[in-house]
Scaffold this motif. Structure first.
Motif, PDB file in Angstrom:
ATOM      1  N   PHE A  89     -76.331  22.547  15.244  1.00  0.00           N
ATOM      2  CA  PHE A  89     -75.993  21.425  15.012  1.00  0.00           C
ATOM      3  C   PHE A  89     -76.782  20.356  14.753  1.00  0.00           C
ATOM      4  N   PRO A  90     -76.571  19.243  13.956  1.00  0.00           N
ATOM      5  CA  PRO A  90     -77.303  18.300  13.397  1.00  0.00           C
ATOM      6  C   PRO A  90     -77.859  17.456  14.850  1.00  0.00           C
ATOM      7  N   SER A  91     -78.978  17.437  15.310  1.00  0.00           N
ATOM      8  CA  SER A  91     -79.105  16.540  16.355  1.00  0.00           C
ATOM      9  C   SER A  91     -79.499  15.169  16.034  1.00  0.00           C
ATOM     10  N   TYR A  92     -79.377  14.221  17.113  1.00  0.00           N
ATOM     11  CA  TYR A  92     -79.719  12.898  17.059  1.00  0.00           C
ATOM     12  C   TYR A  92     -81.178  12.547  16.350  1.00  0.00           C
ATOM     13  N   SER A  93     -81.988  13.457  16.916  1.00  0.00           N
ATOM     14  CA  SER A  93     -83.643  13.426  16.498  1.00  0.00           C
ATOM     15  C   SER A  93     -83.862  13.655  15.003  1.00  0.00           C
TER      16      SER A  93
END
Length: 448
Positions: free
Chosen positions: A214-218
């Motif tokens: 999943f697209p992470s915040y980082s």
């Protein structure tokens, strides 16, 4: 008398009645002609001289004295006209002390870092497709990202994912990279549609395909850094000045924001927030930072055409928080926004946009109320302030000199609806505001 002879009156040479005189044609004289004739003939001087001679004592009038009077009148008229022009100019420029809204949100863009190949051309999905469906397919010619890009833009990659019911990490990571950094608009849009589809929920609120990446915040933060987004650092607070207004004319430079991939970034953030019930991709603190970024984008004049996309992403980010998290997170978001926004039309722009493009639920109302409260606290220099104390300060100011945010503070939250004394005090103050503004000068204070 001979019958054939003419009568007496027939012998007369002229008619008995005089012929009518030809009507004189009136000459049409315009106003400009009259004024020109008036000043050329000196009638104004004669008029002044005649008036002077009637009121002056006999024996004391002279041409020199009349000339001096005329010169004084001309000088006085010029002084009067200059003063009148200055007064009018001052009234017209009364709104110049209100700067336009807008801040510089993006600086120069940077090249993305740490974008290494994931070996996506050797993924199991592609190998199984070529082996089972097309055994004679020449992979040596078609190998590489170019082939996968074509499958992505044609929609075949998404069809294969739906048929298999799952997607490999190498595929998701590769498509996310294309979404965030590709300069090809068609490839970027196809990658965005791909992620919108794999993050969609079915009727049972389950993901349509199985995925583990999943697209992470980082990753999303690194993308914003490469876009040139100005995060909260000392000296980041941009002013509404030439640098902000210059944002309208920054399109000639390819390295200065807003970036072309910002639409894709907003869409993937919105899609990630909408599946909170299935998967909590972001922590509350990370979701707070994403919400601050989305709200800050409302101040970039280059993104005015994206209000619908910004509104959808903003609603998704607000809905990401549950009730227990929102009360504390909302205060953090409001404080972060007030640290980077100027106390002028920028703060009113943010509050107005949130009011206009968010859904009317308790979360959005509480956010507007907290934003107004934090902005008022900074405006008055208060470290700790309650509504009663804030109301006393606001009602003591001159409405012609201060911007008001009390409406959003009081009426955007249900907490003050039962406190009739506070609401009545504010309404009475608004009724008395008209006594502080001249009747003819309402338009001058409309922007405020």
């Amino acid at each position: 008398m001979v019958m054939d002879e003419p009568l007496d009156f027939e012998k007369e040479e002229g008619p008995l009645l005089p012929a009518p005189c030809p009507a004189k044609r009136k000459k049409v004289i315009g106003l400009d002609d009259l004024l020109l004739d008036y000043f050329e003939t000196g009638k104004d001087k004669l008029k002044v001289k005649a008036a002077r001679s009637r009121h002056a004592p006999r024996g004391y009038g002279s041409d020199d004295e009349n000339t001096n009077v005329r010169e004084n009148e001309i000088t006085f008229c010029k002084i009067f006209e200059d003063c009148e022009e200055k007064i009018i100019a001052k009234e017209l420029d009364a709104r110049d002390d209100v700067p336009p809204w807008g801040q510089q949100i993006f600086d120069c863009q940077k090249a993305p870092s740490n974008l290494c190949s994931m070996g996506v051309e050797n993924c199991q999905l592609l190998q199984s497709f070529c082996a089972s469906e097309h055994p004679d397919f020449d992979l040596e010619i078609q190998q590489g990202e170019g082939f996968l890009e074509g499958m992505l833009m044609d929609g075949w990659l998404l069809k294969l994912v739906h048929i298999g019911g799952s997607v490999e990490d190498s595929i998701t990571s590769w498509t996310l990279t294309k979404l965030l950094y590709s300069s090809d608009k068609k490839l970027q849009a196809s990658a965005t549609d791909f992620w919108d589809s794999i993050l969609s929920l079915d009727e049972d609120n389950k993901l349509l395909v199985n995925l583990w990446y999943f697209p992470s915040y980082s990753v999303l933060k690194c993308a914003m850094l490469s876009y040139g987004y100005l995060f909260e650092t000392p000296g980041t607070k941009a002013s509404t000045s030439e640098s902000a207004t210059a944002g309208l004319f920054r399109t000639n430079s390819s390295c200065v924001g807003p970036p072309h991939n910002i639409i894709a970034w907003l869409r993937v953030v919105s899609a990630c927030c909408k599946i909170r019930k299935v998967r909590s991709i972001f922590s509350p603190s990370e979701a707070e930072q994403l919400l601050v970024i989305v709200i800050s984008l409302l101040l970039d004049r280059g993104l005015e055409g994206l209000l619908l996309i910004l509104g959808d992403c903003l609603n998704s980010c607000i809905s990401y928080f549950n009730t227990s998290e929102w009360e504390s997170s909302c205060v953090v978001v409001a404080e972060s926004i007030t640290q980077r926004v100027s106390i002028d039309l920028n703060c009113l722009r943010i509050v107005d946009c949130i009011t206009a493009i968010t859904r009317t639920n308790k979360h959005s109302k509480f956010l507007r109320s907290q934003l107004a409260l934090q902005l008022l606290k900074i405006n008055f220099g208060l470290k700790v302030g309650n509504v009663e104390k804030m109301l006393k300060l606001v009602t003591s100011i001159n409405v012609k000199e201060k911007e008001l945010l009390m409406d959003n503070l009081l009426f955007s939250s249900d907490a003050f609806r039962d406190k009739t004394m506070i609401v009545d005090t504010w309404r009475n103050y608004l009724c008395n505001c008209s006594t502080q503004i001249g009747f003819r000068n309402w338009s001058l204070y409309a922007p405020k």
